[in-house]
Design a protein around this motif. Structure first.
Motif, PDB file in Angstrom:
ATOM      1  N   PHE A  24       0.692  -1.148  -0.085  1.00  0.00           N
ATOM      2  CA  PHE A  24      -0.021  -0.016   0.034  1.00  0.00           C
ATOM      3  C   PHE A  24       0.893   1.262   0.047  1.00  0.00           C
ATOM      4  CE2 PHE A  24      -4.572   1.385   1.212  1.00  0.00           C
ATOM      5  CZ  PHE A  24      -4.375   2.890   0.946  1.00  0.00           C
ATOM      6  N   ARG A  38     -11.242   5.169   6.476  1.00  0.00           N
ATOM      7  CA  ARG A  38      -9.830   4.659   6.491  1.00  0.00           C
ATOM      8  C   ARG A  38      -9.459   3.168   7.119  1.00  0.00           C
ATOM      9  NH1 ARG A  38      -8.339   9.987   8.633  1.00  0.00           N
ATOM     10  NH2 ARG A  38      -7.795   8.936  10.532  1.00  0.00           N
ATOM     11  N   LYS A  63      -8.446  -0.146   4.835  1.00  0.00           N
ATOM     12  CA  LYS A  63      -7.044  -0.646   4.917  1.00  0.00           C
ATOM     13  C   LYS A  63      -7.097  -2.034   5.338  1.00  0.00           C
ATOM     14  CE  LYS A  63      -2.519  -0.101   7.279  1.00  0.00           C
ATOM     15  NZ  LYS A  63      -1.916   0.716   8.520  1.00  0.00           N
ATOM     16  N   SER A  83      -1.726   6.795   8.483  1.00  0.00           N
ATOM     17  CA  SER A  83      -2.541   5.817   8.955  1.00  0.00           C
ATOM     18  C   SER A  83      -2.892   4.506   8.094  1.00  0.00           C
ATOM     19  CB  SER A  83      -3.886   6.244   9.398  1.00  0.00           C
ATOM     20  OG  SER A  83      -4.539   6.765   8.144  1.00  0.00           O
ATOM     21  N   LEU A  84      -2.676   4.803   6.714  1.00  0.00           N
ATOM     22  CA  LEU A  84      -2.887   3.786   5.635  1.00  0.00           C
ATOM     23  C   LEU A  84      -1.778   3.035   5.083  1.00  0.00           C
ATOM     24  CD1 LEU A  84      -5.859   5.669   3.741  1.00  0.00           C
ATOM     25  CD2 LEU A  84      -6.168   3.536   4.815  1.00  0.00           C
ATOM     26  N   ASP A 102       1.814   1.498   3.730  1.00  0.00           N
ATOM     27  CA  ASP A 102       2.833   0.677   4.175  1.00  0.00           C
ATOM     28  C   ASP A 102       4.252   1.432   3.864  1.00  0.00           C
ATOM     29  OD1 ASP A 102       1.454  -1.540   4.454  1.00  0.00           O
ATOM     30  OD2 ASP A 102       1.526  -2.126   2.486  1.00  0.00           O
TER      31      ASP A 102
END
Length: 345
Positions: free
Chosen positions: A31, A173, A177, A199-200, A202
């Motif tokens: 991500f 969110r 995810k 927060s999302l 990688d």
């Protein structure tokens, strides 16, 4: 394996250069968030990967296959837009099924994929409704479900949550995810919202002026910005920067305090507002504004004419006009080259 390789991609619109020789590799099922202010080139890069723009130079590879010469439908991608793009004359079921119908999949496969994606996005009870009967959050869920139903190698998302209110963005969110992790799809997500990115992602690719300034894990980007721009863009409030004067070999004078630092000719001191703490001696901050924010207090003041912010415990509430002594946490201090604006240590 949906590894994405962006090799030396540049894009010009007439005399304006939107992207400058961008190189980036995105791992399978990763991500990746492209983060930056408006005009930094993040959406242009996303559109080049999608096939909606043609690069001026460079190559785009997806899953070991060069795709920059292919139309979007042949790239194995799905895209979720900022404005939902939900068809008003179709039910939720038919919206999700739209791409599957275009591929002429058997009805049993269509039914299976639509049901699965509707369940993932918690909209299975809405399948017979039309878009006019849905809230903004529900329409966004339909758009994501439609992309997932295609079972693409790659999902591209262009600020998909920006039209939602703050509470709904928080909810979406968390769900997004989890859903994308379960679908095991490589994702590229464009946003100007650093909270979404942190927060999302990688990994986050921070963009500025058509270039990737730093590509790293969220904590690394936050704690160890590779450039002054990253420190000033990531964080709310952003990093504090103060001029530093040489005070001996490896010693620097900063706002009246002598601190150990890099052994270079010139340096700029930086520290995050939450990485300073009250002390009996240290920086003498002249308090100008105090903002009690519940779990903490944000104090803005002046250090030798330079603006400085500190995040303090909520029990400590100084008054405007007070002098507050603050000491930086030693291992959280960062130093930048004032000329190149890149990190020194």
């Amino acid at each position: 394996m949906a590894i994405i390789e962006i090799k030396d991609v540049a894009k010009s619109f007439g005399s304006f250069k939107a992207l400058h020789s961008v190189d980036l590799t995105i791992s399978d099922q990763e991500f990746m968030v492209l983060l930056g202010a408006s005009g930094c080139g993040k959406t242009t890069l996303l559109r080049i990967i999608a096939g909606l723009e043609t690069p001026s130079t460079g190559e785009v590879w997806i899953g070991g296959r060069r795709v920059d010469h292919l139309p979007p439908r042949e790239r194995g991608i799905a895209m979720v837009f900022q404005n939902y793009a939900v068809f008003p004359h179709l039910t939720v079921f038919e919206n999700i099924a739209f791409g599957l119908r275009m591929k002429k999949l058997p009805q049993a496969d269509v039914q299976r994929r639509v049901n699965r994606c509707a369940e993932l996005m918690h909209i299975e009870q809405l399948l017979q409704r039309y878009s006019g009967q849905l809230s903004g959050g529900q329409r966004q869920r339909v758009a994501v479900a439609r992309a997932l139903a295609m079972e693409p190698d790659v999902i591209l998302m262009d600020e998909p949550l920006s039209n939602l209110d703050a509470l709904l963005r928080l909810e979406m969110r968390a769900e997004l995810k989890g859903v994308l992790a379960e679908s095991k799809t490589t994702t590229i997500y464009v946003t100007h919202d650093q909270v979404e990115a942190m927060s999302l992602a990688d990994r986050i690719s921070v963009m500025n002026g058509g270039m990737i300034v730093q590509a790293a894990k969220p904590v690394e980007v936050y704690r160890n910005p590779a450039a002054r721009f990253v420190g000033s863009f990531i964080g709310n409030p952003p990093m504090n920067f103060l001029p530093a004067r040489p005070a001996g070999e490896g010693q620097w004078q900063v706002a009246g305090q002598t601190l150990p630092g890099p052994r270079v000719k010139a340096a700029e001191f930086a520290v995050r507002p939450e990485d300073v703490q009250p002390a009996s001696s240290g920086f003498a901050l002249e308090v100008r504004v105090v903002e009690p924010l519940g779990p903490h207090t944000l104090v803005t003041g002046s250090l030798e004419g330079h603006s400085f912010r500190a995040v303090l415990d909520s029990n400590l509430v100084p008054r405007p006009g007070d002098t507050l002594h603050l000491a930086p946490v030693p291992d959280r201090i960062r130093w930048f080259d004032p000329e190149t604006q890149t990190a020194l240590i």
